[in-house]
Design a protein around this motif. Structure first.
Motif: not given
Length: 286
Positions: A140-142, A145-150, A204-207, A214-216
């Protein structure tokens, strides 16, 4: 789900453990389900199942007892209203379980037909297996941070009227989506995401307002592996495939009904095919 986990751990063996089922994520909306059976408010049984992608089969990963109620409930999952689960192209008429002993007897009594026997082998491939799972929930923290960067770097502004609400880094191109699309964009974009991710790397897939993953990409989307998390085209929310450092990715806008691809290698890999499928981009920045 605590009681279900306890029942699952005390029963079996199962075709797939409940722990693995949960760890691989619930990213296949409408195609995976873990359920419990209640008696007087107490959990007395659990079951988990998923549709085998591209087949006519619902595969039962595990049942903690011979309870025919679960396949009956899952029937609604595999025959959903067409307008809701657009990714299911047809009903799934068959339900498959690997079972022995009392469970086998109970399922046969419930109407299952025994088609074959199964022999289990141990597979010991060369090399060291990866220490992490192919798919997992993003921390959740990561994710925050991604949404904040976006928001800071891509001017992401989730609003139904302020369009486009996303300014991707250059180069980028944006295509208008059609309501008749099924999985054609996925078939174009996913191989390019694999090609642009080093072996062992993660995407990463964000919804928006939902769980992210997160996935390989090298270890999903083929028989015996978890399915890809999510989809390229938005289905009511913003969908994003991203490299964790935001050097490339995709952005599906549900209100503008557009797909944006950014990052030079990824854009070069998909631009010709997406243009052939969707027409010329409605926006482009180099």
């Amino acid at each position: 789900m605590g009681a279900a986990r306890t029942l699952a751990a005390a029963s079996g063996p199962h075709a797939s453990t409940l722990a693995d089922f949960e760890a691989d994520g619930g990213c296949r909306y409408g195609q995976r389900d873990a359920a419990v059976l209640l008696e007087r408010g107490e959990v007395v049984a659990a079951g988990w199942a998923e549709v085998a992608a591209g087949t006519d089969f619902l595969l039962i990963g595990g049942l903690t007892g011979p309870h025919a109620e679960f396949p009956g409930a899952w029937r609604a999952m595999v025959e959903p209203p067409e307008h809701y689960h657009r990714h299911l192209h047809r009903p799934v008429p068959y339900c498959v379980a690997e079972a022995a002993g009392e469970l086998r007897t109970g399922l046969i009594a419930a109407g299952f037909a025994e088609l074959s026997t199964v022999r289990t082998y141990a597979w010991d491939p060369p090399g060291t297996p990866p220490a992490d799972r192919p798919v997992g929930l993003i921390d959740p923290g990561a994710e925050d941070r991604l949404w904040d960067r976006l928001e800071r770097e891509f001017a992401f502004d989730p609003h139904i009227a302020k369009l486009p609400g996303f300014a991707a880094s250059t180069p980028c191109a944006t295509w208008r989506l059609r309501s008749t699309l099924t999985d054609e964009p996925d078939l174009i974009v996913r191989p390019a995401l694999v090609a642009n991710t080093r072996p062992g790397g993660r995407l990463v897939w964000l919804d928006w307002q939902h769980t992210g993953y997160t996935f390989d990409p090298h270890r999903v989307g083929f028989p015996g592996a978890p399915d890809w998390p999510g989809e390229v085209c938005p289905n009511g929310d913003y969908y994003l495939y991203l490299h964790p450092d935001l050097t490339f990715g995709t952005f599906g806008h549900p209100w503008e009904e557009t797909l944006t691809v950014f990052g030079a290698p990824l854009l070069a890999a998909v631009e010709g095919q997406l243009t052939a499928l969707l027409g010329d981009p409605v926006r482009r920045r180099d």
